[in-house]
Write a protein that holds these residues in place. Structure first.
Motif, short mmCIF file in Angstrom:
data_model
loop_
_atom_site.label_atom_id
_atom_site.label_comp_id
_atom_site.label_asym_id
_atom_site.label_seq_id
_atom_site.Cartn_x
_atom_site.Cartn_y
_atom_site.Cartn_z
N HIS A 282 0.85 -1.21 0.00
CA HIS A 282 0.00 0.00 0.00
C HIS A 282 0.88 1.25 0.00
O HIS A 282 0.55 2.25 0.65
CB HIS A 282 -0.90 0.04 1.24
CG HIS A 282 -2.20 -0.68 1.06
ND1 HIS A 282 -3.06 -0.43 0.01
CD2 HIS A 282 -2.81 -1.63 1.81
CE1 HIS A 282 -4.13 -1.21 0.12
NE2 HIS A 282 -4.00 -1.96 1.20
N ASP B 82 -0.57 -4.11 6.31
CA ASP B 82 -1.71 -4.86 5.78
C ASP B 82 -1.59 -5.12 4.28
O ASP B 82 -0.87 -4.43 3.57
CB ASP B 82 -3.01 -4.09 6.04
CG ASP B 82 -2.98 -2.71 5.39
OD1 ASP B 82 -1.93 -2.04 5.47
OD2 ASP B 82 -4.00 -2.31 4.79
N GLU B 83 -2.30 -6.15 3.87
CA GLU B 83 -2.60 -6.42 2.46
C GLU B 83 -1.39 -6.47 1.54
O GLU B 83 -1.43 -5.98 0.41
CB GLU B 83 -3.62 -5.39 1.95
CG GLU B 83 -4.98 -5.61 2.59
CD GLU B 83 -6.10 -4.78 1.99
OE1 GLU B 83 -5.85 -3.60 1.71
OE2 GLU B 83 -7.19 -5.32 1.80
N TRP C 76 -1.28 -3.37 11.50
CA TRP C 76 -2.44 -4.20 11.22
C TRP C 76 -2.11 -5.66 11.54
O TRP C 76 -0.95 -6.04 11.60
CB TRP C 76 -2.88 -4.04 9.76
CG TRP C 76 -3.38 -2.64 9.50
CD1 TRP C 76 -2.70 -1.64 8.87
CD2 TRP C 76 -4.63 -2.08 9.91
NE1 TRP C 76 -3.46 -0.48 8.86
CE2 TRP C 76 -4.64 -0.73 9.48
CE3 TRP C 76 -5.74 -2.57 10.59
CZ2 TRP C 76 -5.73 0.12 9.72
CZ3 TRP C 76 -6.82 -1.73 10.82
CH2 TRP C 76 -6.80 -0.40 10.39
N TRP D 14 -8.61 -6.24 11.91
CA TRP D 14 -9.61 -5.84 10.92
C TRP D 14 -10.18 -7.02 10.15
O TRP D 14 -11.13 -6.87 9.40
CB TRP D 14 -9.01 -4.81 9.96
CG TRP D 14 -7.98 -5.33 9.00
CD1 TRP D 14 -6.70 -5.68 9.29
CD2 TRP D 14 -8.15 -5.55 7.59
NE1 TRP D 14 -6.05 -6.11 8.16
CE2 TRP D 14 -6.93 -6.03 7.10
CE3 TRP D 14 -9.23 -5.37 6.71
CZ2 TRP D 14 -6.74 -6.35 5.75
CZ3 TRP D 14 -9.02 -5.69 5.37
CH2 TRP D 14 -7.79 -6.17 4.91
N TYR E 298 -15.82 -0.57 10.22
CA TYR E 298 -15.47 0.08 8.97
C TYR E 298 -16.65 0.95 8.53
O TYR E 298 -17.51 0.52 7.77
CB TYR E 298 -15.13 -0.97 7.90
CG TYR E 298 -13.67 -1.36 7.88
CD1 TYR E 298 -12.96 -1.53 9.05
CD2 TYR E 298 -13.01 -1.55 6.66
CE1 TYR E 298 -11.62 -1.87 9.02
CE2 TYR E 298 -11.67 -1.89 6.63
CZ TYR E 298 -10.97 -2.05 7.81
OH TYR E 298 -9.65 -2.38 7.78
N TRP F 186 -12.24 5.01 5.77
CA TRP F 186 -11.41 4.99 4.55
C TRP F 186 -12.06 5.92 3.54
O TRP F 186 -13.28 5.96 3.42
CB TRP F 186 -11.30 3.56 4.02
CG TRP F 186 -10.71 2.63 5.05
CD1 TRP F 186 -11.34 1.62 5.68
CD2 TRP F 186 -9.37 2.65 5.56
NE1 TRP F 186 -10.49 1.01 6.57
CE2 TRP F 186 -9.28 1.62 6.51
CE3 TRP F 186 -8.25 3.45 5.32
CZ2 TRP F 186 -8.10 1.36 7.22
CZ3 TRP F 186 -7.08 3.19 6.02
CH2 TRP F 186 -7.02 2.15 6.96
#
Ligand code: ACM
Length: 467
Positions: free
Chosen positions: A38, A101-102, A152, A169, A192, A231
């Motif tokens: 990210h 994250d991600e 995260w 999350w 969220y 977000w």
């Protein structure tokens, strides 16, 4: 770094002002720099940090992308050390968030021969272990700067010092898992708010419920609280307040209340009062919606029909509004029907409550309340058609306005038909109700389910009367 930001950055003076402003109000600001993924914007400025050679562009759309920092380059830690050394004096809070994250697919790590060689050499079995290596290095940098690391839940790894705080999350199982491993956590799962669930849903999302008994008191203590995440994919400065307020007040009450506090109706009663107070304090969640409505009404004050329709719809939830991440970009105008719609359709809630009561007691006062709402919705379509004629941007909602008319007519018939419906009528009506679940203008009607309940009741009456 700021040269790639298209003007979207804060100066250090602005950050200092913001943090001081928050501090005067008892609010702590914890900065997050999302690493190692990210982070495409960082790689646009400094492509040499990346796992794959080449140049990078700042993303203008939303989603999860492959670009990721190379955690095996010593030079990158020198860069990050300098970056945080510049950042930390601006944020006095003891915590700093490194994202984490991600980094989901790990494509660029998998395809880099030097990264693969590094993993072999250091006996790192997979990308998760490589990321854990990265997190440990970051933890050391931040520790030297007297900061506790937060990240995260993907950073969770038994090798991290226990003062690390993880932000959950992906599900409540992770919350329990982290507490049992000895880590403190902040829960964002279920908070969220950008996903546009109702305030009632967020209100019931207690970090401990229903798992209180799975955790010892010491483990429960490790759950520090929660964070509502806004977000910013589908908002502008104009409508962002309406996504945060008033429901964040319901989340605040959730987080400072015992698990047993779960009276949603009472929360809504008090939230309506809080909402007006918040607007008085300078928030714009109520007025901004009116500005969007006047725009949608062709720059006129003729917003009544729009308000009636808006009060029974909610924007598509979760990630459905921006199908395939393709409908909107950071440059999209968030001034459409869905942007004026809120996640708690007020008239739909009242309708649902009146219907529940009517089906339970059959009181004529409830019947009249339902009839009055349904008549209004039925007649609203004519006014909507006039508005759509002068404001083509509303073409997208002609369908749901017509559907609202159809199912209101249908419900009015059912209201006056004790004793039942024939099978054929039942099936036709079911189809109309099903059709009314179609989205329009990226919103959906919230009054279908109560009407379905009424229809089911009428069918039951037919069966029971043996017709
Ligand atoms: C996240 O939503 N990727 C933390």
């Amino acid at each position: 770094l700021q040269q790639t930001a298209h003007g979207d950055y804060f100066t250090q003076a602005e950050i200092r002002e913001l943090v001081a402003y928050a501090d005067q109000r008892g609010i702590r600001v914890v900065p997050e720099i999302d690493l190692p993924a990210h982070a495409t914007a960082m790689l646009a400025a400094y492509p040499e940090l990346a796992s794959r050679p080449g140049s990078y562009q700042v993303e203008r759309k939303f989603g999860i992308f492959d670009p990721v920092l190379d955690p095996t380059k010593e030079m990158n830690y020198q860069f990050l050390d300098q970056l945080f050394a510049e950042l930390i004096p601006l944020f006095p809070d003891p915590y700093v968030h490194i994202g984490g994250d991600e980094n989901a697919k790990g494509v660029d790590w998998n395809q880099s021969p030097s990264i693969q060689a590094f993993m072999k050499q250091h006996r790192l079995a997979n990308n998760h272990e490589l990321q854990a290596y990265f997190s440990r290095r970051m933890q050391k940098i931040l520790s030297r700067m007297h900061r506790n690391m937060m990240g995260w839940e993907e950073i969770l790894n038994p090798d991290l010092p226990k003062q690390t705080v993880v932000q959950i999350w992906l599900g409540k199982q992770s919350l329990i898992h982290a507490a049992q491993m000895g880590y403190r956590s902040v829960m964002s799962d279920g908070f969220y708010i950008d996903l546009m669930h109702t305030a009632g849903e967020y209100y019931l999302n207690d970090p401990l419920y229903p798992d209180q008994d799975k955790l010892s008191p010491a483990e429960q203590q490790r759950i520090l609280g929660g964070e509502a995440t806004m977000w910013s994919e589908l908002v502008s400065a104009q409508n962002v307040d309406s996504r945060i307020w008033p429901r964040t007040a319901a989340i605040a009450e959730r987080l400072w209340s015992p698990v047993e506090v779960r009276d949603v109706d009472d929360m809504y009663r008090r939230l309506a009062v809080t909402s007006v107070r918040l607007e008085e304090l300078g928030l714009t969640h109520i007025t901004a919606r009116e500005v969007i409505m006047r725009n949608l009404a062709g720059g006129t004050n003729q917003t009544e029909a729009l308000a009636v329709l808006l009060d029974v719809v909610e924007p598509l939830k979760d990630y459905h509004r921006n199908a395939g991440d393709n409908l909107y970009s950071v440059n999209s105008p968030f001034t459409l029907f869905a942007d004026a719609a809120n996640s708690d359709a007020p008239a739909a809630r009242l309708f649902s409550i009146a219907m529940e009561r009517f089906l339970k007691n059959g009181a004529s006062a409830d019947r009249e309340a339902l009839r009055s709402m349904l008549t209004r919705w039925r007649d609203n379509h004519r006014a909507m058609l006039q508005l759509i004629a002068i404001s083509p941007v509303l073409n997208d909602v002609q369908g749901i306005s017509a559907n609202l008319k159809n199912i209101s007519e249908l419900a009015l018939t059912l209201l006056d038909a004790p004793g039942g419906v024939t099978r054929d009528r039942y099936q036709q009506m079911q189809q109309s109700l099903h059709a009314a679940r179609q989205q329009g203008g990226r919103t959906e009607l919230q009054v279908v389910a109560p009407i379905e309940k009424l229809l089911e009741r009428r069918l039951l009456e037919t069966v029971e009367s043996g017709r």
